[in-house]
Design an enzyme around this catalytic site. Structure first.
Site, short mmCIF file in Angstrom:
data_model
loop_
_atom_site.label_atom_id
_atom_site.label_comp_id
_atom_site.label_asym_id
_atom_site.label_seq_id
_atom_site.Cartn_x
_atom_site.Cartn_y
_atom_site.Cartn_z
N GLU A 11 2.14 -35.38 -1.75
CA GLU A 11 3.54 -35.80 -1.85
C GLU A 11 3.60 -37.30 -2.11
O GLU A 11 2.69 -38.04 -1.76
CB GLU A 11 4.28 -35.45 -0.55
CG GLU A 11 4.45 -33.95 -0.37
CD GLU A 11 5.24 -33.59 0.89
OE1 GLU A 11 5.66 -34.50 1.62
OE2 GLU A 11 5.41 -32.38 1.13
N ASP A 53 5.06 -26.65 -39.59
CA ASP A 53 5.87 -25.45 -39.31
C ASP A 53 7.30 -25.66 -39.81
O ASP A 53 7.70 -26.78 -40.12
CB ASP A 53 5.83 -25.05 -37.83
CG ASP A 53 6.25 -26.18 -36.91
OD1 ASP A 53 7.19 -26.92 -37.27
OD2 ASP A 53 5.63 -26.35 -35.84
N LYS A 73 4.31 -21.18 -39.92
CA LYS A 73 3.37 -20.99 -38.80
C LYS A 73 3.88 -19.88 -37.87
O LYS A 73 5.07 -19.75 -37.67
CB LYS A 73 3.28 -22.31 -38.02
CG LYS A 73 2.49 -22.25 -36.75
CD LYS A 73 2.51 -23.59 -36.02
CE LYS A 73 3.59 -23.66 -34.96
NZ LYS A 73 3.55 -24.86 -34.13
N THR A 108 -2.02 -26.26 -33.87
CA THR A 108 -1.13 -26.33 -35.03
C THR A 108 -1.75 -27.19 -36.13
O THR A 108 -1.77 -26.82 -37.31
CB THR A 108 0.24 -26.92 -34.60
OG1 THR A 108 0.81 -26.04 -33.64
CG2 THR A 108 1.19 -27.09 -35.78
C1 R5P Z 1 5.96 -26.87 -32.41
O1 R5P Z 1 6.89 -26.34 -32.92
C2 R5P Z 1 5.75 -28.36 -32.40
O2 R5P Z 1 6.43 -29.02 -33.42
C3 R5P Z 1 4.27 -28.69 -32.48
O3 R5P Z 1 3.79 -28.29 -33.73
C4 R5P Z 1 3.51 -27.95 -31.42
O4 R5P Z 1 4.15 -28.07 -30.20
C5 R5P Z 1 2.09 -28.46 -31.32
O5 R5P Z 1 1.43 -27.73 -30.35
P1 R5P Z 1 -0.12 -27.44 -30.44
O6 R5P Z 1 -0.82 -28.74 -30.67
O7 R5P Z 1 -0.44 -26.82 -29.10
O8 R5P Z 1 -0.33 -26.45 -31.53
#
Ligand code: R5P
Length: 318
Positions: free
Chosen positions: A36, A185, A209, A245
Protein backbone atom coordinates in the site's frame (compact mmCIF):
# COMPACT_ATOMS: atom_id res chain seq x y z
CA UNK A 1 2.83 26.96 -10.77
CA UNK A 2 4.15 23.85 -8.99
CA UNK A 3 4.69 20.52 -10.73
CA UNK A 4 4.32 17.30 -8.74
CA UNK A 5 5.09 13.86 -10.06
CA UNK A 6 4.08 10.31 -9.27
CA UNK A 7 6.63 7.53 -9.62
CA UNK A 8 5.87 6.44 -13.18
CA UNK A 9 7.53 9.15 -15.27
CA UNK A 10 9.63 11.55 -13.19
CA UNK A 11 12.10 12.35 -16.00
CA UNK A 12 9.28 13.76 -18.16
CA UNK A 13 7.72 15.60 -15.18
CA UNK A 14 11.09 17.27 -14.47
CA UNK A 15 11.46 18.31 -18.10
CA UNK A 16 7.93 19.76 -18.13
CA UNK A 17 8.74 21.75 -14.98
CA UNK A 18 11.94 23.04 -16.60
CA UNK A 19 10.09 24.06 -19.76
CA UNK A 20 7.52 25.90 -17.63
CA UNK A 21 10.26 27.41 -15.44
CA UNK A 22 8.14 26.05 -12.59
CA UNK A 23 9.16 24.41 -9.32
CA UNK A 24 9.49 20.64 -9.40
CA UNK A 25 8.03 19.90 -6.01
CA UNK A 26 8.87 16.80 -4.03
CA UNK A 27 6.19 14.42 -2.81
CA UNK A 28 6.64 11.83 -0.13
CA UNK A 29 5.54 8.49 -1.55
CA UNK A 30 6.05 5.71 0.96
CA UNK A 31 5.38 2.08 0.08
CA UNK A 32 4.39 -0.09 3.06
CA UNK A 33 5.63 -3.69 3.25
CA UNK A 34 2.20 -4.88 2.06
CA UNK A 35 2.45 -2.73 -1.08
CA UNK A 36 0.00 0.00 0.00
CA UNK A 37 1.11 3.57 -0.63
CA UNK A 38 1.08 6.69 1.53
CA UNK A 39 1.31 10.01 -0.29
CA UNK A 40 2.12 13.30 1.40
CA UNK A 41 2.48 16.81 -0.04
CA UNK A 42 5.55 18.38 1.55
CA UNK A 43 4.98 22.03 0.77
CA UNK A 44 2.29 24.68 0.85
CA UNK A 45 -0.14 24.68 -2.06
CA UNK A 46 -3.00 26.67 -0.55
CA UNK A 47 -4.94 28.47 -3.32
CA UNK A 48 -2.35 27.44 -5.90
CA UNK A 49 -2.79 26.00 -9.35
CA UNK A 50 -0.74 22.79 -9.42
CA UNK A 51 0.12 20.10 -11.91
CA UNK A 52 0.31 16.37 -11.15
CA UNK A 53 2.15 14.26 -13.73
CA UNK A 54 1.61 10.51 -13.87
CA UNK A 55 1.59 8.11 -16.80
CA UNK A 56 -0.68 5.18 -16.10
CA UNK A 57 1.20 2.49 -17.94
CA UNK A 58 2.42 -0.81 -16.41
CA UNK A 59 1.67 -1.31 -13.51
CA UNK A 60 -1.49 0.61 -14.48
CA UNK A 61 -3.46 -0.11 -11.31
CA UNK A 62 -0.66 0.98 -8.99
CA UNK A 63 0.04 4.08 -11.04
CA UNK A 64 -3.63 5.05 -11.05
CA UNK A 65 -3.99 4.54 -7.28
CA UNK A 66 -0.90 6.68 -6.73
CA UNK A 67 -2.35 9.43 -8.93
CA UNK A 68 -5.69 9.32 -7.08
CA UNK A 69 -3.85 9.72 -3.76
CA UNK A 70 -1.66 12.56 -5.11
CA UNK A 71 -4.70 14.51 -6.32
CA UNK A 72 -6.52 13.86 -3.04
CA UNK A 73 -3.49 15.03 -1.04
CA UNK A 74 -3.14 18.18 -3.16
CA UNK A 75 -6.83 19.05 -2.81
CA UNK A 76 -6.84 18.40 0.94
CA UNK A 77 -3.75 20.62 1.22
CA UNK A 78 -5.72 23.49 -0.33
CA UNK A 79 -4.69 23.50 -4.01
CA UNK A 80 -7.30 25.46 -5.93
CA UNK A 81 -6.83 23.77 -9.31
CA UNK A 82 -5.23 20.41 -10.05
CA UNK A 83 -4.30 19.71 -13.65
CA UNK A 84 -3.58 16.01 -14.10
CA UNK A 85 -1.07 15.38 -16.87
CA UNK A 86 -1.57 11.74 -17.87
CA UNK A 87 0.62 11.45 -20.97
CA UNK A 88 -0.45 7.82 -21.42
CA UNK A 89 -3.98 7.15 -20.21
CA UNK A 90 -4.14 3.54 -19.06
CA UNK A 91 -7.26 1.45 -19.76
CA UNK A 92 -8.08 3.63 -22.77
CA UNK A 93 -8.55 0.57 -24.97
CA UNK A 94 -11.41 -0.60 -22.73
CA UNK A 95 -13.63 2.34 -23.61
CA UNK A 96 -16.71 0.31 -24.54
CA UNK A 97 -18.19 -3.16 -24.26
CA UNK A 98 -16.61 -5.52 -26.79
CA UNK A 99 -18.37 -8.68 -25.57
CA UNK A 100 -21.45 -9.15 -23.36
CA UNK A 101 -20.67 -9.08 -19.67
CA UNK A 102 -17.56 -6.89 -19.82
CA UNK A 103 -16.84 -3.89 -17.59
CA UNK A 104 -16.19 -0.51 -19.23
CA UNK A 105 -12.96 -0.04 -17.31
CA UNK A 106 -12.17 3.39 -18.74
CA UNK A 107 -15.47 4.81 -17.45
CA UNK A 108 -14.64 3.59 -13.94
CA UNK A 109 -11.24 5.29 -14.18
CA UNK A 110 -12.77 8.54 -15.44
CA UNK A 111 -15.38 8.60 -12.68
CA UNK A 112 -12.66 8.10 -10.07
CA UNK A 113 -10.47 10.86 -11.52
CA UNK A 114 -13.44 13.21 -11.35
CA UNK A 115 -14.42 12.06 -7.86
CA UNK A 116 -10.99 12.73 -6.34
CA UNK A 117 -11.14 16.29 -7.67
CA UNK A 118 -9.07 16.51 -10.86
CA UNK A 119 -10.02 19.81 -12.53
CA UNK A 120 -8.54 19.20 -15.96
CA UNK A 121 -6.82 16.35 -17.81
CA UNK A 122 -3.98 16.79 -20.27
CA UNK A 123 -3.23 13.67 -22.27
CA UNK A 124 -1.66 12.60 -25.54
CA UNK A 125 -2.76 10.53 -28.55
CA UNK A 126 -5.74 8.68 -27.21
CA UNK A 127 -6.65 5.45 -28.89
CA UNK A 128 -10.00 6.90 -30.00
CA UNK A 129 -10.98 10.52 -30.60
CA UNK A 130 -14.31 9.74 -28.93
CA UNK A 131 -12.71 9.18 -25.51
CA UNK A 132 -12.76 12.90 -24.51
CA UNK A 133 -16.57 12.79 -24.79
CA UNK A 134 -16.64 10.40 -21.83
CA UNK A 135 -15.21 13.07 -19.49
CA UNK A 136 -17.34 15.66 -17.72
CA UNK A 137 -14.27 17.71 -16.76
CA UNK A 138 -12.21 19.59 -19.40
CA UNK A 139 -9.66 17.50 -21.24
CA UNK A 140 -6.86 18.66 -23.54
CA UNK A 141 -6.11 15.95 -26.05
CA UNK A 142 -2.67 16.55 -27.58
CA UNK A 143 -0.98 14.72 -30.42
CA UNK A 144 2.62 13.80 -31.14
CA UNK A 145 1.93 13.75 -34.89
CA UNK A 146 3.38 17.24 -35.44
CA UNK A 147 6.49 16.18 -33.56
CA UNK A 148 6.73 13.09 -35.80
CA UNK A 149 6.25 15.21 -38.93
CA UNK A 150 8.92 17.65 -37.75
CA UNK A 151 11.30 14.78 -37.04
CA UNK A 152 10.71 13.23 -40.46
CA UNK A 153 11.17 16.63 -42.13
CA UNK A 154 14.24 17.44 -40.04
CA UNK A 155 15.81 14.15 -41.03
CA UNK A 156 15.25 15.05 -44.66
CA UNK A 157 17.49 18.13 -44.32
CA UNK A 158 20.63 18.32 -46.42
CA UNK A 159 23.34 17.96 -43.79
CA UNK A 160 22.41 15.26 -41.39
CA UNK A 161 23.82 11.96 -42.61
CA UNK A 162 26.43 10.45 -44.78
CA UNK A 163 24.71 9.04 -47.87
CA UNK A 164 24.43 5.29 -47.58
CA UNK A 165 24.07 5.26 -43.81
CA UNK A 166 21.64 2.56 -42.84
CA UNK A 167 19.04 4.59 -41.00
CA UNK A 168 16.00 6.77 -41.50
CA UNK A 169 18.20 9.77 -42.21
CA UNK A 170 19.67 8.13 -45.27
CA UNK A 171 16.28 6.76 -46.26
CA UNK A 172 14.79 10.21 -46.54
CA UNK A 173 17.97 11.75 -47.91
CA UNK A 174 18.25 9.22 -50.68
CA UNK A 175 14.59 8.60 -51.44
CA UNK A 176 13.05 11.91 -50.54
CA UNK A 177 9.58 11.45 -51.90
CA UNK A 178 9.46 7.71 -52.25
CA UNK A 179 8.05 6.67 -48.90
CA UNK A 180 4.54 5.64 -47.99
CA UNK A 181 2.89 6.11 -44.60
CA UNK A 182 1.13 3.00 -43.32
CA UNK A 183 -1.38 2.51 -40.53
CA UNK A 184 -1.09 -1.01 -39.10
CA UNK A 185 -4.87 -1.14 -38.61
CA UNK A 186 -8.09 0.51 -39.76
CA UNK A 187 -8.40 2.34 -36.43
CA UNK A 188 -5.39 4.46 -37.39
CA UNK A 189 -6.79 5.94 -40.61
CA UNK A 190 -7.52 9.36 -39.11
CA UNK A 191 -4.00 9.50 -37.66
CA UNK A 192 -2.33 8.56 -40.94
CA UNK A 193 -4.37 11.11 -42.91
CA UNK A 194 -3.33 13.90 -40.56
CA UNK A 195 0.35 12.94 -40.81
CA UNK A 196 0.08 12.70 -44.57
CA UNK A 197 -1.25 16.27 -44.70
CA UNK A 198 1.53 17.48 -42.40
CA UNK A 199 4.01 15.90 -44.83
CA UNK A 200 2.75 17.52 -48.04
CA UNK A 201 0.20 14.78 -48.81
CA UNK A 202 2.59 11.86 -48.64
CA UNK A 203 0.84 8.72 -49.97
CA UNK A 204 -0.65 6.42 -47.35
CA UNK A 205 -2.07 2.95 -46.97
CA UNK A 206 -3.71 0.98 -44.22
CA UNK A 207 -3.54 -2.64 -43.17
CA UNK A 208 -6.60 -4.70 -42.23
CA UNK A 209 -5.63 -6.22 -38.91
CA UNK A 210 -7.56 -8.84 -36.94
CA UNK A 211 -6.97 -9.47 -33.27
CA UNK A 212 -8.37 -12.51 -31.48
CA UNK A 213 -10.05 -10.99 -28.42
CA UNK A 214 -9.43 -14.10 -26.34
CA UNK A 215 -5.84 -15.05 -27.21
CA UNK A 216 -4.63 -11.59 -28.32
CA UNK A 217 -3.04 -13.06 -31.47
CA UNK A 218 -2.79 -10.68 -34.41
CA UNK A 219 -3.17 -11.49 -38.12
CA UNK A 220 -3.23 -9.32 -41.25
CA UNK A 221 -3.34 -10.12 -44.94
CA UNK A 222 -4.78 -7.08 -46.70
CA UNK A 223 -3.42 -3.60 -47.43
CA UNK A 224 -5.65 -0.84 -48.79
CA UNK A 225 -4.55 2.46 -50.29
CA UNK A 226 -1.28 3.44 -51.95
CA UNK A 227 0.97 0.73 -53.27
CA UNK A 228 3.88 -0.25 -51.02
CA UNK A 229 5.71 -2.40 -53.57
CA UNK A 230 9.24 -1.06 -53.95
CA UNK A 231 8.52 1.76 -51.48
CA UNK A 232 10.14 2.66 -48.20
CA UNK A 233 7.53 2.68 -45.50
CA UNK A 234 6.87 4.57 -42.27
CA UNK A 235 4.38 2.76 -40.00
CA UNK A 236 2.52 5.07 -37.62
CA UNK A 237 0.60 3.88 -34.55
CA UNK A 238 -0.63 5.26 -31.25
CA UNK A 239 1.05 2.65 -29.08
CA UNK A 240 3.23 -0.43 -29.05
CA UNK A 241 2.29 -2.91 -26.37
CA UNK A 242 3.27 -6.51 -27.13
CA UNK A 243 4.78 -5.47 -30.47
CA UNK A 244 2.60 -8.02 -32.32
CA UNK A 245 0.84 -5.35 -34.39
CA UNK A 246 4.12 -3.88 -35.60
CA UNK A 247 5.74 -7.24 -36.33
CA UNK A 248 2.66 -8.47 -38.22
CA UNK A 249 2.56 -5.23 -40.22
CA UNK A 250 6.28 -5.44 -41.03
CA UNK A 251 5.95 -9.05 -42.21
CA UNK A 252 2.98 -8.26 -44.45
CA UNK A 253 4.66 -5.14 -45.85
CA UNK A 254 7.78 -7.10 -46.66
CA UNK A 255 5.69 -9.77 -48.42
CA UNK A 256 4.09 -7.02 -50.49
CA UNK A 257 7.47 -5.75 -51.62
CA UNK A 258 8.13 -2.86 -49.22
CA UNK A 259 11.78 -1.85 -48.93
CA UNK A 260 12.99 -0.28 -45.67
CA UNK A 261 10.46 -0.04 -42.85
CA UNK A 262 10.48 2.55 -40.05
CA UNK A 263 8.05 2.92 -37.16
CA UNK A 264 6.69 5.96 -35.29
CA UNK A 265 4.43 5.26 -32.29
CA UNK A 266 3.52 7.65 -29.49
CA UNK A 267 3.34 5.34 -26.49
CA UNK A 268 6.05 2.79 -25.68
CA UNK A 269 3.88 0.54 -23.52
CA UNK A 270 6.36 -2.29 -24.14
CA UNK A 271 4.72 -5.15 -22.29
CA UNK A 272 6.19 -8.64 -22.04
CA UNK A 273 8.90 -9.36 -24.60
CA UNK A 274 8.18 -6.32 -26.77
CA UNK A 275 11.75 -4.89 -26.82
CA UNK A 276 13.22 -8.19 -28.02
CA UNK A 277 10.43 -8.73 -30.55
CA UNK A 278 10.89 -5.21 -31.92
CA UNK A 279 14.67 -5.45 -32.09
CA UNK A 280 14.29 -8.70 -34.07
CA UNK A 281 11.59 -7.29 -36.35
CA UNK A 282 12.10 -6.16 -39.93
CA UNK A 283 11.81 -2.51 -38.86
CA UNK A 284 15.05 -0.56 -39.17
CA UNK A 285 14.35 2.09 -36.51
CA UNK A 286 11.52 2.53 -34.01
CA UNK A 287 10.67 6.05 -32.83
CA UNK A 288 8.54 6.53 -29.71
CA UNK A 289 7.95 9.43 -27.32
CA UNK A 290 8.70 9.71 -23.61
CA UNK A 291 4.98 9.70 -22.74
CA UNK A 292 5.94 6.50 -20.94
CA UNK A 293 9.32 6.20 -19.25
CA UNK A 294 11.34 3.42 -20.88
CA UNK A 295 13.78 1.98 -18.30
CA UNK A 296 17.31 1.10 -19.39
CA UNK A 297 16.56 -2.64 -19.38
CA UNK A 298 13.87 -2.10 -22.04
CA UNK A 299 16.12 -0.11 -24.37
CA UNK A 300 17.21 -1.78 -27.62
CA UNK A 301 19.45 -0.74 -30.48
CA UNK A 302 16.67 0.26 -32.91
CA UNK A 303 14.87 2.43 -30.34
CA UNK A 304 14.79 6.25 -30.65
CA UNK A 305 12.98 8.39 -28.05
CA UNK A 306 11.55 11.85 -28.78
CA UNK A 307 10.40 14.14 -25.96
CA UNK A 308 6.90 15.62 -25.65
CA UNK A 309 7.92 17.93 -22.79
CA UNK A 310 7.47 21.16 -24.76
CA UNK A 311 4.18 20.01 -26.27
CA UNK A 312 2.75 19.48 -22.79
CA UNK A 313 4.37 22.54 -21.20
CA UNK A 314 3.03 24.88 -23.90
CA UNK A 315 -0.50 23.61 -23.28
CA UNK A 316 -0.24 23.95 -19.52
CA UNK A 317 0.38 27.67 -19.87
CA UNK A 318 -3.21 28.33 -20.94
C1 R5P B 1 -4.67 -1.00 -31.56
O1 R5P B 1 -5.69 -0.77 -32.14
C2 R5P B 1 -3.61 0.03 -31.31
O2 R5P B 1 -3.67 1.11 -32.19
C3 R5P B 1 -2.23 -0.60 -31.36
O3 R5P B 1 -1.98 -1.02 -32.68
C4 R5P B 1 -2.16 -1.79 -30.46
O4 R5P B 1 -2.71 -1.49 -29.22
C5 R5P B 1 -0.74 -2.28 -30.31
O5 R5P B 1 -0.74 -3.39 -29.49
P1 R5P B 1 0.31 -4.55 -29.66
O6 R5P B 1 1.67 -3.94 -29.68
O7 R5P B 1 0.08 -5.42 -28.45
O8 R5P B 1 -0.02 -5.29 -30.90
Amino acid sequence: MKVFSGSSNKPLAKKIAQSLKADFSPLEIFVFPDGERRVRVEEKVVDEKVVAVQSTNIPADTNYMELFFIVDALKRSGASIVDAVIPYLGYQRQDHIFRDGEAVSLEVIIETLEAVGVDRIITVDLHSVKIPELFRIPIIHLSALELFAEEIKKLSGENFAAPGANNLKSLILNHKSSFTLVSPDMGGIRRIKILSELLDNTPWATIEKNRDLVTGSVTADKIEGSDVDGKNVIIVDDMISTGKTIVTACDLLEKRGARDIYVFATHAVFSKEAPEILQNSRAKEIFVTDSIFVPEEKHFRKLRILSIDNLIAENLKS
